[in-house]
Write a protein that holds these residues in place. Structure first.
Motif, short mmCIF file in Angstrom:
data_model
loop_
_atom_site.label_atom_id
_atom_site.label_comp_id
_atom_site.label_asym_id
_atom_site.label_seq_id
_atom_site.Cartn_x
_atom_site.Cartn_y
_atom_site.Cartn_z
N SER A 192 0.84 -1.19 0.00
CA SER A 192 0.00 0.00 0.00
C SER A 192 0.88 1.24 0.00
N ALA A 193 0.38 2.27 -0.66
CA ALA A 193 1.16 3.50 -0.74
C ALA A 193 1.09 4.31 0.54
N THR A 194 0.19 3.95 1.41
CA THR A 194 0.06 4.68 2.68
C THR A 194 0.50 3.78 3.82
N GLU A 195 1.07 4.44 4.85
CA GLU A 195 1.53 3.72 6.03
C GLU A 195 0.37 3.52 7.00
N PRO A 196 0.51 2.58 7.92
CA PRO A 196 -0.52 2.43 8.95
C PRO A 196 -0.69 3.73 9.72
N GLY A 197 -1.92 4.12 9.90
CA GLY A 197 -2.21 5.37 10.59
C GLY A 197 -2.20 6.59 9.68
N ASP A 198 -1.67 6.43 8.47
CA ASP A 198 -1.67 7.52 7.48
C ASP A 198 -2.95 7.44 6.66
N HIS A 199 -3.48 8.59 6.25
CA HIS A 199 -4.71 8.58 5.44
C HIS A 199 -4.66 9.75 4.46
N ILE A 200 -5.52 9.64 3.44
CA ILE A 200 -5.56 10.65 2.36
C ILE A 200 -6.22 11.91 2.87
N THR A 201 -5.53 13.04 2.66
CA THR A 201 -6.07 14.34 3.09
C THR A 201 -6.25 15.32 1.92
N ALA A 202 -5.70 15.03 0.76
CA ALA A 202 -5.80 15.95 -0.39
C ALA A 202 -5.82 15.13 -1.67
N LEU A 203 -6.53 15.66 -2.71
CA LEU A 203 -6.67 14.94 -3.97
C LEU A 203 -6.89 15.95 -5.09
N ASP A 204 -6.20 15.73 -6.21
CA ASP A 204 -6.42 16.55 -7.40
C ASP A 204 -5.99 15.75 -8.62
N TYR A 205 -6.46 16.23 -9.80
CA TYR A 205 -6.18 15.53 -11.05
C TYR A 205 -5.24 16.39 -11.89
N LEU A 206 -4.19 15.73 -12.43
CA LEU A 206 -3.23 16.41 -13.28
C LEU A 206 -3.55 16.16 -14.74
N GLU A 207 -2.99 16.97 -15.61
CA GLU A 207 -3.30 16.87 -17.02
C GLU A 207 -2.67 15.64 -17.68
N ASP A 208 -1.69 15.03 -17.04
CA ASP A 208 -1.05 13.86 -17.64
C ASP A 208 -1.73 12.56 -17.22
N GLU A 209 -3.06 12.65 -17.00
CA GLU A 209 -3.89 11.50 -16.67
C GLU A 209 -3.43 10.80 -15.40
N SER A 210 -3.06 11.61 -14.43
CA SER A 210 -2.60 11.08 -13.15
C SER A 210 -3.30 11.80 -12.02
N LEU A 211 -3.45 11.10 -10.91
CA LEU A 211 -3.99 11.68 -9.70
C LEU A 211 -2.84 12.01 -8.75
N ILE A 212 -2.87 13.17 -8.13
CA ILE A 212 -1.91 13.53 -7.11
C ILE A 212 -2.62 13.46 -5.77
#
Length: 1340
Positions: free
Chosen positions: A72-92
């Motif tokens: 998983s890209a996130t560590e235990p206890g870590d969670h997603i706090t921000a999200l946006d879409y880039l023009e190169d078909e990727s999510l940041i």
């Protein structure tokens, strides 16, 4: 004057892990592929497509696990706090531990690209997608590129860092709110930051993108949460504010310099939370998500005319914690989602707030602002009176039948309210009032209805959607489970089916007259039926009671009948061919008359500007439309005209009869409105330029008002009166003989008064003058009408474009200048009829007398003498001092005279006064016309000293009344015959009167001789000769006959003069020479034979005249063989000459025909080439198109002309005049390569045919040759004539048939082919075919 309506609503549900309590937290939008991304509380990403409907087995959403490789890209206890879409078909993705994670959606590849201290609170991309802003948990702002290069890092608030306590994990324990919003062009962005404490102060900062420096800072204030939205257009920044000093929340707007620009109250009480603000892509709508005590809501505001209107409120359950965003590419598309994973798509549309009854019902939150526009054009945000509802209004429906009118309103809490209004003519008494509206009692659960429509005065019908039931506060029973959750079969699909709901209305109280009432209404569930699809529009069917037309998504149109309780394909309307080509958010129903049968005509406008009738596109660039009914059709409740505006800011007014005719004949190209501005004559079509760009129709005022209401982008209203509608209203009033209404409209709109006469026709109006005068009681208006009448039919001149299509519908087809009395023109006959009606129907008064004087002065020619006689009668009464009471009914003589002088030329009135031979009246006129007494007083005094007859003679001479002068001087005592002769010689037209006035034979002879001399001088020799014979002046009569070449008259008068024989012989010889010189040799031959007895000379003259048979007859009569031989020799010479001419003529015919075919073929080839390039040749004037194609032909073959010269010649009127003169001068000439060569060749071929005189001459010559046994020359001549005539007729037939077709056929379109066809029937075409029988071998 417009409202927002939800016309399409669909929903879907994301399959969350309900057992884990998974909820949706964040979102991002991919506008290129039209999809949304969500992150959940379980750190799972979901993507959902907003495109076309999916199949039943395919979910519109997809679950994505955020992982890097197998971990998983996130560590235990870590969670997603921000999200946006880039023009190169990727999510940041940003996490609470500060990791920046990049996830490629298509490749399903995830990598950690960096980390920041203090965790990540928000991530925002710039509008151009080139930069990325990151706000950390410790209040740091980072600006970086997509290559993760940090351009700069600054602190949002230095005071925050000083007070923050950094924990062991590296992030702050100090609660901090922050938000960021970019300006539309990406040059600046704004941040709102501050402590997360209630009523804490937050600070707005404006940052420069390039340098990272603070551009401006606003004063700290009690702004709410993270509510920050910079308008995409860049004008202002919106922030929510909760001031303790104010009872309601406000939205404040700041400029780029940090200064407050404006604010408005949201009417939300303090304690309500505004969680987010969002602008749509057009910057004209501002939406906010609101958390209240009992519900969550999305509210939408719109700014117009310096006022913020709340146009829509959508409520949700409080536990759903709704969030939203605007579609960045579609300004009227709103997407909402809840923490439970339910996503709802709302498509809004602007609709006019003006009803068909011309009353505006503008929604503003929980109020409806009412303005009857037919009473007064009230500019928004002003209004006449208003209605106050318990909650916000979502949709309204208005019903008006005779004096009763009702308004149904669907509220955001699901309630339904019914309001009854008094008659509209009493609304003026309600000005400034506000009425509280009560909620109607209901026997079924509350549910918000869409597309609310009246079936009749006690039945409403609306639509609720299955997708709406998921997102609203009220879930219909058939869609909910026992615990209130959504049915599982709706999970994972876009749901958009609709249900029709009939609602019965009962009123337990009687309405109070002249009052607005809303109490006592009971709402009951009447009928419910599945629509079989997503309903996007409903219009009532006025042709069938309790019937509607409903439109499904995609454009299909069906008819619903309440009495039959079924939905079926429409078979009674004019567009029963399956509906529209596409979904049409704007739909209206026009009731029209087809063959005296009322039928509905459904019109629809889609979102790309196509105005459709069924599958026929009426206009391809329309942006708004409305319907209008004239006074006659308003009674029948039918529609007379369609009004529309185009994207080019043009307004069209189209007669419904023209639309129906074109629709039935499927003449699509002939009615492509908005794309073809000029007609074939180069005249502009019936369209108006709209004064302001982007203005749209909001409604029309029907009947005689004939008004169109437009609203500009900035919100102001303009009422215009299209000339076409005004004239239609006038014509309708005239058809019904409503002369008073027609006169009012003519005067109000400055229409030419002649239309009142010309439309119904002069004979009809002459019979109606009594009714006209009776209806128009204001004599001033009649006087104004009389002054405007002229000898012209304005339907054929001034208003010819309006009446060009409807000329056949006029009450009278008689031209306005056709007269009952041929001796009078239109003006005189009309004014005479009005004058008689005034005298018969209107009581005597000074105004009536002045009006009568006006009719006399405006007659053509002016009847000034009769007018002065009436004034003279008044003056005599004034001088006599009698009938004082009677004189009060007339104006004073001075007033009447001044009125007459104001209407007429002063000199003409003075001359008319002299013509009455009343010197006193003449003196009064002269004084009132400001003439110099030195000019007229001596002349009047001299006239006064004369004998009355001589005075009248003198006045007549001054006024050029020569007949009257001659009568007076002839009757005068004394010898004035010399004066009479001088008068007649100076004015020859009175010679006939002089002959009648004088009975003395000597004087008559003198007059006749003087008359004959005048005629001789005028070269009217025959009339002069007759006149001289009347007075026995024989020598002058002989000279006159000789001057005109009348040898019979000359020799007859010579007999009367008894001239000697030798003198007659000499005279006859002279006459022969003169006739020969005049080109009359046959006449000279008769004189030579009858009077000179010279046979040789006479036969010579006949030979010169080519009268061969007569020459032979005279020669054989006198047995002169020598003369016979001379005639034969001359005949052979003439035959040879004519033979050569006919052969040469046949060659020319062949050359001209070949040249014509070549020019025609070249023109058609170029025209086909232009058409293949899709050039709009149909918009070009026919003559210009012909000349252009000829010019193209000429440029490519014969000349080096340029298109620049052609265009200049078309535009320049001066050049056009020179061209016309040149055409007249060169008429008959053929110039190779000229524009008119093709037509000139055709006309020339027609003109070289054998004339009647040439045929007679040829027949005479052939007979003479046969008589002289010269058959071989006659045969050759006959053959040449046959060939020429056959070639000429065939060539004319060829060119005529070729010009009528655009086809090229070298086999049939040739002279040889036509000659072959004509050769068999040629004998019947020859006018001298009898001679050909004798020479039949000539064609073998």
């Amino acid at each position: 004057m417009k409202n927002i309506k939800v016309w399409k609503e669909i929903s879907t549900q994301i399959g969350l892990q309900s057992e884990k309590g998974e909820t949706i937290l964040l979102s991002a939008f991919d506008f290129e592929r039209n999809r949304l991304f969500f992150s959940s509380s379980e750190d799972v990403l979901y993507s959902i497509s907003l495109s076309a409907p999916q199949s039943q087995d395919e979910h519109p959403w997809r679950k994505v696990l955020l992982s890097s490789g197998d971990e998983s890209a996130t560590e235990p206890g870590d969670h997603i706090t921000a999200l946006d879409y880039l023009e190169d078909e990727s999510l940041i993705v940003g996490t609470s531990n500060g990791y920046l994670v990049l996830h490629n959606v298509d490749c399903d590849f995830t990598e950690i690209v960096g980390s920041v201290e203090g965790g990540i609170k928000s991530i925002n991309c710039s509008p151009d997608g080139a930069l990325l802003t990151v706000i950390t948990g410790i209040g740091q702002l980072l600006l970086m590129t997509h290559d993760w290069e940090v351009l700069y890092e600054v602190s949002l608030d230095s005071q925050f860092l000083a007070d923050a306590s950094i924990g062991e994990m590296g992030y702050t324990d100090y609660q901090f709110d922050s938000n960021i919003s970019w300006r539309g062009d990406g040059k600046y962005f704004a941040t709102l930051s501050g402590p997360c404490e209630p009523h804490s102060l937050k600070k707005l900062k404006i940052w420069e993108r390039e340098s990272g420096t603070v551009h401006a800072t606003a004063e700290s204030s009690d702004f709410i949460g993270e509510c920050l939205a910079w308008m995409p257009s860049g004008a202002k920044v919106a922030i929510a504010q909760d001031r303790k000093s104010e009872s309601c929340l406000s939205i404040v707007f700041f400029e780029r310099n940090g200064l407050e620009r404006s604010r408005f109250s949201t009417e939300l009480v303090s304690g309500t939370v505004i969680e987010a603000l969002r602008w749509n892509s057009d910057s004209n709508l501002l939406a906010a998500s609101i958390r209240c005590d009992g519900y969550d809501a999305i509210r939408i505001w719109w700014f117009s005319n310096n006022h913020w209107y709340m146009k829509q409120e959508i409520r949700f359950l409080k536990i759903e914690r709704v969030k939203f965003l605007w579609d960045p590419t579609k300004p009227m598309h709103l997407i909402c989602w809840t923490v439970k994973g339910k996503i709802t798509s709302y498509n809004f549309v602007w609709i006019t707030a003006v009803t068909e009854a011309s009353s505006a019902f503008v929604i503003d939150g929980s109020r409806i602002l009412i303005s009857p526009l037919d009473m007064s054009l009230i500019p928004p945000p002003l209004f006449l009176f208003s209605l106050k509802y318990p909650s916000s209004v979502q949709e309204t429906a208005y019903y008006c039948n005779n004096s009763k009118s009702y308004l149904a309103a669907c509220l955001s809490d699901g309630s339904l309210c019914i309001t009854e209004f008094p008659p509209t003519d009493t609304w003026e008494q309600l000005e400034g009032s506000e009425f509280m509206v009560e909620t109607s009692h209901s026997d079924f659960p509350k549910a918000t209805l869409r597309h609310l429509t009246w079936l009749d005065s006690h039945i409403l019908i609306g639509v609720f959607c299955s997708d709406f039931s998921q997102s609203s506060l009220f879930t219909p029973p058939h869609l909910a489970t026992e615990n209130g959750n959504i049915c599982e079969d709706m999970m994972g699909r876009w749901v958009g089916s609709s249900f029709l709901q009939e609602i019965g209305l009962e009123h337990s109280e009687n309405g109070i007259p002249e009052a607005v009432t809303s109490s006592g209404w009971f709402v009951k569930n009447s009928k419910k039926l599945s629509a079989g699809g997503l309903v996007i529009g409903i219009v009532s069917n006025p042709a069938n009671n309790c019937s509607i037309f409903l439109q499904l998504d995609g454009g299909s149109v069906f008819e619903y009948s309440s009495s039959l309780n079924l939905i079926r394909n429409s078979t009674h309307d004019l567009c029963s061919d399956g509906g529209f080509l596409s979904s049409c958010p704007w739909m209206k129903n026009a009731l029209v008359s087809v063959d005296n049968i009322l039928k509905p005509l459904v019109l629809g406008l889609d979102d790309i500007g196509r105005l459709q009738i069924g599958r026929w596109i009426l206009c391809s660039n329309c942006n708004s439309f409305s319907l209008y009914s004239d006074a006659e059709r308003l009674k029948q409740k039918t529609t007379s005209h369609l009004i529309l505006t185009t994207k080019q800011d043009l307004l069209f007014v189209v007669n419904m009869n023209d639309i129906l005719r074109s629709y039935r004949e499927r003449q699509i190209e002939s009615f492509a409105l908005g794309t073809k501005i000029l007609n074939k004559k180069g005249e502009r079509q019936d369209c108006l330029n709209i004064w302001e760009r982007g203005a749209k129709l909001v409604g029309a005022i029907h009947g005689d008002e004939a008004a169109v209401i437009l609203q500009a982008v900035r919100g102001n209203l303009e009422c215009i009166y299209p000339r076409k509608l005004v004239i239609v209203a006038i014509a309708n009033a005239l058809t019904c003989c409503r002369f008073k209404d027609a006169m009012h409209m003519v005067r109000r709109h400055r229409i030419d008064f002649n239309i009142i006469v010309d439309y119904i026709g002069l004979p009809v109006f002459l019979r109606s003058t009594g009714e006209f005068v009776s209806q128009i009681s204001d004599l001033g208006h009649i006087t104004e009408f009389v002054c405007a009448i002229k000898n012209e039919n304005v339907l054929h001149t001034l208003y010819k474009t309006i009446f060009s299509l409807s000329a056949s519908k006029l009450v009278s087809t008689t031209d306005a200048c056709d007269l009952v009395d041929a001796s009078m023109n239109k003006v005189s006959s009309l004014l005479l009829a009005i004058r008689k009606s005034l005298e018969e129907l209107v009581a005597e008064s000074p105004a009536r007398e002045l009006c009568i004087l006006t009719t006399l002065a405006r007659s053509e020619p002016p009847a000034l003498e009769e007018a002065l006689r009436r004034i003279k009668v008044t003056r005599d009464w004034e001088l006599s001092g009698e009938n004082d009471a009677f004189r009060k009914l007339y104006p004073s003589a001075e007033e009447a005279l001044k009125h007459l002088l104001w209407l007429s030329n002063a000199e003409d009135v003075y001359d008319a006064a002299l013509g009455l031979y009343d010197l006193n009246i003449a003196a009064i006129v002269a004084l009132n016309s400001d003439k110099d007494p030195k000019e007229f007083l001596p002349f009047l005094q001299e006239l006064e000293r004369m004998d009355p007859v001589i005075m009248r003679y003198t006045i007549d001479l001054r006024l050029h009344r020569y007949e009257s002068a001659l009568r007076h001087i002839a009757s005068a005592a004394g010898d004035f015959f010399g004066d009479c002769m001088s008068l007649m010689k100076s004015n020859p037209e009175i010679f006939p009167l002089g002959v009648q006035l004088f009975s003395d034979q000597v004087k008559r002879s003198q007059i006749l001789e003087a008359w004959g001399d005048h005629l001789h001088d005028e070269k009217r020799y025959e009339d002069a000769a007759t006149t001289f014979l009347c007075c026995s002046s024989l020598q002058k009569a002989l000279d006159a006959y000789r001057a005109c070449g009348d040898w019979r008259g000359v020799l007859t008068v010579a007999g009367l003069l008894q001239i000697r024989n030798d003198e007659i012989l000499q005279l006859a010889n002279d006459i022969c020479d003169e006739l020969q010189a005049l080109g009359k040799p046959s006449e000279a031959a008769k004189v030579a034979l009858e009077y000179c007895l010279d046979v040789s000379t006479g036969v010579g003259y006949y030979v010169t005249a080519r009268e061969w048979q007569e020459a032979l007859r005279i020669s054989y009569l006198h047995k002169r063989e020598d003369l016979v031989n001379e005639v034969g020799t001359a005949a052979l010479e003439c035959a040879n000459t004519m033979l050569h001419e006919y052969e040469e003529g046949s060659e020319k015919v062949g050359k001209y025909a070949a040249r014509y075919l070549a020019v025609r073929q070249r023109r058609l080839v170029i025209a086909a080439k232009i058409e293949s390039e899709d050039r709009p040749t149909s918009d070009v004037d026919e003559e210009i198109a012909s000349e252009t194609s000829s010019n193209l032909s000429g440029m490519s073959v014969y000349s080096t002309g340029t298109t620049k010269e052609s265009s200049v010649s078309i535009r320049s009127s001066a050049t056009n005049k020179r061209r016309e003169k040149r055409k007249q001068r060169n008429k008959g000439k053929i110039r190779a390569g000229s524009p008119g060569e093709e037509l000139a060749l055709l006309e020339h071929l027609k003109g070289i045919s054998i004339t009647d005189s040439a045929q007679r001459e040829l027949k005479s010559l052939l007979n003479a040759l046969i008589t002289l046994c010269k058959e071989e020359p006659a045969r050759r001549l006959q053959r040449a004539a046959d060939n020429f005539q056959m070639s000429q007729i065939a060539a004319v037939k060829l060119t005529e048939e070729a010009s009528a077709s655009d086809k090229i056929d070298e086999n049939t379109q040739s002279l040889d082919h036509y000659l072959k066809c004509f050769k068999e029937n040629f004998s019947s075409l020859m006018p001298f075919s009898q001679t050909r029988l004798l020479l039949s071998q000539s064609l073998k």
